[in-house]
Scaffold this motif. Structure first.
Motif, PDB file in Angstrom:
ATOM      1  N   LEU A   1       2.198   2.007 -17.236  1.00 36.93           N
ATOM      2  CA  LEU A   1       0.938   1.924 -16.762  1.00 36.93           C
ATOM      3  C   LEU A   1       0.885   2.481 -15.267  1.00 36.93           C
ATOM      4  O   LEU A   1      -0.051   3.027 -14.910  1.00 36.93           O
ATOM      5  CB  LEU A   1       0.396   0.456 -17.164  1.00 36.93           C
ATOM      6  CG  LEU A   1      -0.104   0.492 -18.478  1.00 36.93           C
ATOM      7  CD1 LEU A   1      -0.690  -1.086 -18.662  1.00 36.93           C
ATOM      8  CD2 LEU A   1      -1.061   1.227 -18.816  1.00 36.93           C
ATOM      9  N   VAL A   2       1.790   1.553 -14.384  1.00 34.03           N
ATOM     10  CA  VAL A   2       1.765   1.966 -12.940  1.00 34.03           C
ATOM     11  C   VAL A   2       2.303   3.313 -12.734  1.00 34.03           C
ATOM     12  O   VAL A   2       1.855   4.116 -11.894  1.00 34.03           O
ATOM     13  CB  VAL A   2       2.810   0.700 -12.330  1.00 34.03           C
ATOM     14  CG1 VAL A   2       2.693   1.085 -10.852  1.00 34.03           C
ATOM     15  CG2 VAL A   2       1.868  -0.583 -12.547  1.00 34.03           C
ATOM     16  N   GLN A   3       3.310   3.691 -13.285  1.00 33.91           N
ATOM     17  CA  GLN A   3       4.081   5.103 -12.975  1.00 33.91           C
ATOM     18  C   GLN A   3       3.415   6.289 -13.616  1.00 33.91           C
ATOM     19  O   GLN A   3       3.370   7.177 -12.974  1.00 33.91           O
ATOM     20  CB  GLN A   3       5.353   5.052 -13.177  1.00 33.91           C
ATOM     21  CG  GLN A   3       6.310   4.011 -12.662  1.00 33.91           C
ATOM     22  CD  GLN A   3       7.785   4.124 -12.617  1.00 33.91           C
ATOM     23  OE1 GLN A   3       8.314   4.544 -13.632  1.00 33.91           O
ATOM     24  NE2 GLN A   3       8.585   3.359 -12.063  1.00 33.91           N
ATOM     25  N   ASP A   4       2.745   6.122 -14.943  1.00 33.92           N
ATOM     26  CA  ASP A   4       2.294   7.182 -15.543  1.00 33.92           C
ATOM     27  C   ASP A   4       0.975   7.383 -15.716  1.00 33.92           C
ATOM     28  O   ASP A   4       0.565   8.611 -16.029  1.00 33.92           O
ATOM     29  CB  ASP A   4       3.068   7.232 -16.997  1.00 33.92           C
ATOM     30  CG  ASP A   4       4.537   7.422 -16.888  1.00 33.92           C
ATOM     31  OD1 ASP A   4       5.076   8.523 -16.462  1.00 33.92           O
ATOM     32  OD2 ASP A   4       5.289   6.496 -17.348  1.00 33.92           O
ATOM     33  N   VAL A   5       0.213   6.154 -15.478  1.00 37.46           N
ATOM     34  CA  VAL A   5      -1.218   6.273 -15.680  1.00 37.46           C
ATOM     35  C   VAL A   5      -2.030   5.963 -14.548  1.00 37.46           C
ATOM     36  O   VAL A   5      -2.729   6.954 -14.145  1.00 37.46           O
ATOM     37  CB  VAL A   5      -1.408   5.001 -16.726  1.00 37.46           C
ATOM     38  CG1 VAL A   5      -2.938   4.938 -16.901  1.00 37.46           C
ATOM     39  CG2 VAL A   5      -0.835   5.264 -18.231  1.00 37.46           C
ATOM     40  N   ARG A   6      -1.625   5.067 -13.723  1.00 35.78           N
ATOM     41  CA  ARG A   6      -2.519   4.715 -12.717  1.00 35.78           C
ATOM     42  C   ARG A   6      -2.468   5.884 -11.775  1.00 35.78           C
ATOM     43  O   ARG A   6      -3.760   6.044 -11.019  1.00 35.78           O
ATOM     44  CB  ARG A   6      -1.908   3.452 -11.607  1.00 35.78           C
ATOM     45  CG  ARG A   6      -2.989   2.921 -10.713  1.00 35.78           C
ATOM     46  CD  ARG A   6      -2.377   1.807 -10.105  1.00 35.78           C
ATOM     47  NE  ARG A   6      -3.208   1.026  -9.316  1.00 35.78           N
ATOM     48  CZ  ARG A   6      -3.511   1.316  -7.998  1.00 35.78           C
ATOM     49  NH1 ARG A   6      -3.113   2.417  -7.650  1.00 35.78           N
ATOM     50  NH2 ARG A   6      -4.397   0.624  -7.260  1.00 35.78           N
ATOM     51  N   PRO A   7      -1.451   6.621 -11.525  1.00 35.30           N
ATOM     52  CA  PRO A   7      -1.577   7.811 -10.666  1.00 35.30           C
ATOM     53  C   PRO A   7      -2.856   8.734 -10.660  1.00 35.30           C
ATOM     54  O   PRO A   7      -3.309   9.556  -9.784  1.00 35.30           O
ATOM     55  CB  PRO A   7      -0.209   8.593 -10.570  1.00 35.30           C
ATOM     56  CG  PRO A   7       0.523   7.461 -10.873  1.00 35.30           C
ATOM     57  CD  PRO A   7      -0.086   6.663 -12.075  1.00 35.30           C
ATOM     58  N   PHE A   8      -3.245   8.806 -11.768  1.00 35.34           N
ATOM     59  CA  PHE A   8      -4.623   9.736 -12.182  1.00 35.34           C
ATOM     60  C   PHE A   8      -5.616   9.308 -11.542  1.00 35.34           C
ATOM     61  O   PHE A   8      -6.560   9.965 -11.365  1.00 35.34           O
ATOM     62  CB  PHE A   8      -4.721  10.027 -13.506  1.00 35.34           C
ATOM     63  CG  PHE A   8      -3.576  10.713 -14.410  1.00 35.34           C
ATOM     64  CD1 PHE A   8      -3.787  12.078 -14.205  1.00 35.34           C
ATOM     65  CD2 PHE A   8      -2.749  10.067 -15.279  1.00 35.34           C
ATOM     66  CE1 PHE A   8      -2.520  12.853 -14.741  1.00 35.34           C
ATOM     67  CE2 PHE A   8      -1.695  10.676 -15.986  1.00 35.34           C
ATOM     68  CZ  PHE A   8      -1.620  12.278 -15.706  1.00 35.34           C
ATOM     69  N   ALA A   9      -5.638   8.013 -10.937  1.00 37.66           N
ATOM     70  CA  ALA A   9      -6.989   7.537 -10.109  1.00 37.66           C
ATOM     71  C   ALA A   9      -6.852   8.464  -8.661  1.00 37.66           C
ATOM     72  O   ALA A   9      -7.907   8.438  -8.126  1.00 37.66           O
ATOM     73  CB  ALA A   9      -6.955   6.055 -10.231  1.00 37.66           C
ATOM     74  N   GLY A  10      -5.699   8.804  -8.434  1.00 33.72           N
ATOM     75  CA  GLY A  10      -5.736   9.367  -7.244  1.00 33.72           C
ATOM     76  C   GLY A  10      -6.107   8.521  -6.011  1.00 33.72           C
ATOM     77  O   GLY A  10      -5.748   7.640  -5.937  1.00 33.72           O
ATOM     78  N   ASN A  11      -6.884   9.310  -5.137  1.00 34.06           N
ATOM     79  CA  ASN A  11      -7.525   8.737  -3.889  1.00 34.06           C
ATOM     80  C   ASN A  11      -8.621   8.279  -4.207  1.00 34.06           C
ATOM     81  O   ASN A  11      -9.759   7.906  -3.160  1.00 34.06           O
ATOM     82  CB  ASN A  11      -7.242   9.697  -2.881  1.00 34.06           C
ATOM     83  CG  ASN A  11      -6.051  10.205  -2.345  1.00 34.06           C
ATOM     84  OD1 ASN A  11      -5.205   9.079  -2.464  1.00 34.06           O
ATOM     85  ND2 ASN A  11      -5.625  11.105  -2.219  1.00 34.06           N
ATOM     86  N   ASP A  12      -9.481   8.401  -5.494  1.00 37.56           N
ATOM     87  CA  ASP A  12     -10.743   8.138  -5.902  1.00 37.56           C
ATOM     88  C   ASP A  12     -10.964   6.515  -5.860  1.00 37.56           C
ATOM     89  O   ASP A  12     -11.419   6.153  -6.815  1.00 37.56           O
ATOM     90  CB  ASP A  12     -11.270   9.020  -7.041  1.00 37.56           C
ATOM     91  CG  ASP A  12     -12.708   8.793  -7.374  1.00 37.56           C
ATOM     92  OD1 ASP A  12     -13.383   8.520  -6.171  1.00 37.56           O
ATOM     93  OD2 ASP A  12     -13.094   8.978  -8.384  1.00 37.56           O
ATOM     94  N   LEU A  13     -10.699   5.900  -4.849  1.00 38.71           N
ATOM     95  CA  LEU A  13     -10.638   4.493  -4.720  1.00 38.71           C
ATOM     96  C   LEU A  13     -11.335   3.934  -3.439  1.00 38.71           C
ATOM     97  O   LEU A  13     -11.298   4.668  -2.657  1.00 38.71           O
ATOM     98  CB  LEU A  13      -9.339   3.741  -4.967  1.00 38.71           C
ATOM     99  CG  LEU A  13      -8.676   4.212  -6.357  1.00 38.71           C
ATOM    100  CD1 LEU A  13      -7.323   3.393  -6.321  1.00 38.71           C
ATOM    101  CD2 LEU A  13      -9.478   3.637  -7.563  1.00 38.71           C
ATOM    102  N   PRO A  14     -12.058   2.817  -3.461  1.00 38.20           N
ATOM    103  CA  PRO A  14     -12.513   2.161  -2.104  1.00 38.20           C
ATOM    104  C   PRO A  14     -11.640   2.190  -1.276  1.00 38.20           C
ATOM    105  O   PRO A  14     -10.308   1.942  -1.640  1.00 38.20           O
ATOM    106  CB  PRO A  14     -13.137   1.001  -2.734  1.00 38.20           C
ATOM    107  CG  PRO A  14     -13.495   1.169  -4.063  1.00 38.20           C
ATOM    108  CD  PRO A  14     -12.221   1.917  -4.845  1.00 38.20           C
ATOM    109  N   ASP A  15     -11.729   2.270  -0.036  1.00 38.24           N
ATOM    110  CA  ASP A  15     -10.847   1.787   1.084  1.00 38.24           C
ATOM    111  C   ASP A  15     -10.261   0.670   0.894  1.00 38.24           C
ATOM    112  O   ASP A  15     -10.938  -0.370   0.674  1.00 38.24           O
ATOM    113  CB  ASP A  15     -11.553   2.262   2.517  1.00 38.24           C
ATOM    114  CG  ASP A  15     -11.688   3.649   2.829  1.00 38.24           C
ATOM    115  OD1 ASP A  15     -11.136   4.670   2.096  1.00 38.24           O
ATOM    116  OD2 ASP A  15     -12.367   3.988   3.456  1.00 38.24           O
ATOM    117  N   ARG A  16      -8.902   0.504   1.301  1.00 33.45           N
ATOM    118  CA  ARG A  16      -8.006  -0.690   1.201  1.00 33.45           C
ATOM    119  C   ARG A  16      -8.238  -1.314   2.868  1.00 33.45           C
ATOM    120  O   ARG A  16      -8.183  -0.458   3.677  1.00 33.45           O
ATOM    121  CB  ARG A  16      -6.874  -0.851   0.765  1.00 33.45           C
ATOM    122  CG  ARG A  16      -6.853  -0.609  -0.760  1.00 33.45           C
ATOM    123  CD  ARG A  16      -5.329  -0.266  -1.179  1.00 33.45           C
ATOM    124  NE  ARG A  16      -5.292  -0.086  -2.863  1.00 33.45           N
ATOM    125  CZ  ARG A  16      -5.578  -1.095  -3.592  1.00 33.45           C
ATOM    126  NH1 ARG A  16      -5.732  -2.394  -3.176  1.00 33.45           N
ATOM    127  NH2 ARG A  16      -5.409  -0.904  -4.888  1.00 33.45           N
TER     128      ARG A  16
END
Length: 378
Positions: A363-378
């Motif tokens: 989930l972390v290596q193969d799936v989550r990267p598809f969210a890319g940078n389209d996330l709120p700032d940390r």
């Protein structure tokens, strides 16, 4: 260790310290402490409590498809991408099982468990007589779409991830094709594609295993339900129960296990469910199966091969409930921005609980990267 030192450390650490030394034998007639279901659930709930400043932990009853439906939302950082889990069955809720496998997920995703129409907490929240006529595949897919839209609005997200398990993979795959703009990617776990092929292949595999084991009773019961599925395309629930009984016995549900007793026991200890919710599981499952199994038997998604969102398949090598050979034959025909099948060599159908560490890694290596940078700032 002196009594003075014992008073200076927490009781839990004291117990750990004492365990390093030989203990006095426990007499057979000495009373032992027992716990109620609520006490066990409370202990588990305390262990998995979200305490991070940016975390989210809430159960919500929300209006979906004209009825009240329940979701659980958990994650240690609400800025993480949302992962909606669509459970199998029909009626086999994951919300009360999530405590066994999803804590690691909650570091990387905001995990949403949804009790579908006619299942679990949602079953208990509505009049079954009113819900029963609405149990259709089309309605369930529409419900899933409304859940996604609710999550988008409440948590201010344009896209989310969807993981569909078994029956839930029918809903999830349909959602992925209809609304790719809502999803970063779709994950199918125990992907179901064609009801007739699914039952035919699974039954043949189970009968072969019973014959090879010399299990005369299993062979007798399985041969008694032939032809399976029925030649008219039907799959009576009574026949399905016989097939699943022996498929499960030979590890087709959980590899190396002959029953799902552990699954039922885990449900009953859930901190997400009240006693009323636990009692509703069986009734909801029975209603859902009778309404939706005939529809599932006529299901054929094998012609659904064009997607505008990534498609990742989690396949158990020993899965005989939704035989993995079926999805492995389908995936090469799929056209998608990205597609991949990931094999779980020590799993059958219950991959998340059978190989939780490997599921988390993928989930972390193969799936989550598809969210890319389209996330709120940390």
């Amino acid at each position: 260790m002196s009594g003075c030192m014992m008073k200076r450390i927490p009781a839990v650490l004291a117990i750990a310290a004492i365990s390093m030394f030989p203990a006095a034998p426990v007499l057979a007639d000495e009373p032992r402490q027992t716990f109620t279901r609520a006490e066990v659930a409370g202990i588990i709930g305390d262990i998995q409590k979200i305490v991070t400043p940016d975390g989210v932990q809430e159960q919500l009853e929300i209006p979906i498809g004209g009825i009240r439906q329940w979701i659980s939302v958990r994650g240690r950082d609400r800025r993480n991408p949302i992962l909606l889990v669509i459970h199998g069955g029909p009626g086999s809720v994951e919300m009360p099982l999530g405590w066994t496998y999803q804590q690691g997920w909650e570091d990387y995703f905001t995990v949403v468990q949804w009790d579908q129409r006619g299942a679990g907490k949602t079953y208990a929240a509505n009049d079954p007589a009113l819900v029963r006529p609405t149990l259709t595949i089309e309605r369930m897919v529409a419900d899933a779409g409304e859940v996604v839209q609710y999550l988008q609005k409440r948590y201010d997200r344009k896209k989310i991830f969807v993981l569909g398990h078994s029956w839930g993979s029918v809903i999830g795959l349909s959602l992925a094709q209809r609304h790719p703009d809502w999803l970063y990617a779709y994950v199918g776990e125990g992907q179901l594609l064609n009801g007739d092929d699914n039952e035919r292949v699974g039954y043949a595999n189970t009968l072969k295993a019973a014959r090879q084991a010399g299990n005369a009773e299993a062979v007798r019961q399985l041969e008694a339900i032939a032809p399976y599925p029925d030649t008219d395309g039907g799959t009576p629930l009574e026949k399905v129960r016989v097939d699943r009984k022996w498929s499960g016995y030979y590890g087709g549900l959980a590899a190396g296990r002959s029953s799902l007793d552990w699954y039922g026991n885990a449900l009953e200890m859930s901190p997400e469910y009240s006693d009323r919710d636990i009692a509703a599981i069986d009734a909801g499952t029975a209603m859902s199966l009778r309404a939706l199994l005939p529809q599932e038997a006529r299901l054929d998604l094998t012609g659904m091969t064009t997607f505008a969102t990534p498609v990742i398949i989690f396949a158990g090598r020993h899965d005989n409930t939704t035989p993995s050979e079926n999805v492995a034959a389908w995936l090469p025909k799929v056209q998608a921005p990205f597609k991949k099948i990931i094999w779980f060599e020590n799993s059958a159908h219950m991959i998340a609980t059978e190989e939780p560490g490997r599921v988390l890694v993928h989930l972390v290596q193969d799936v989550r990267p598809f969210a890319g940078n389209d996330l709120p700032d940390r």
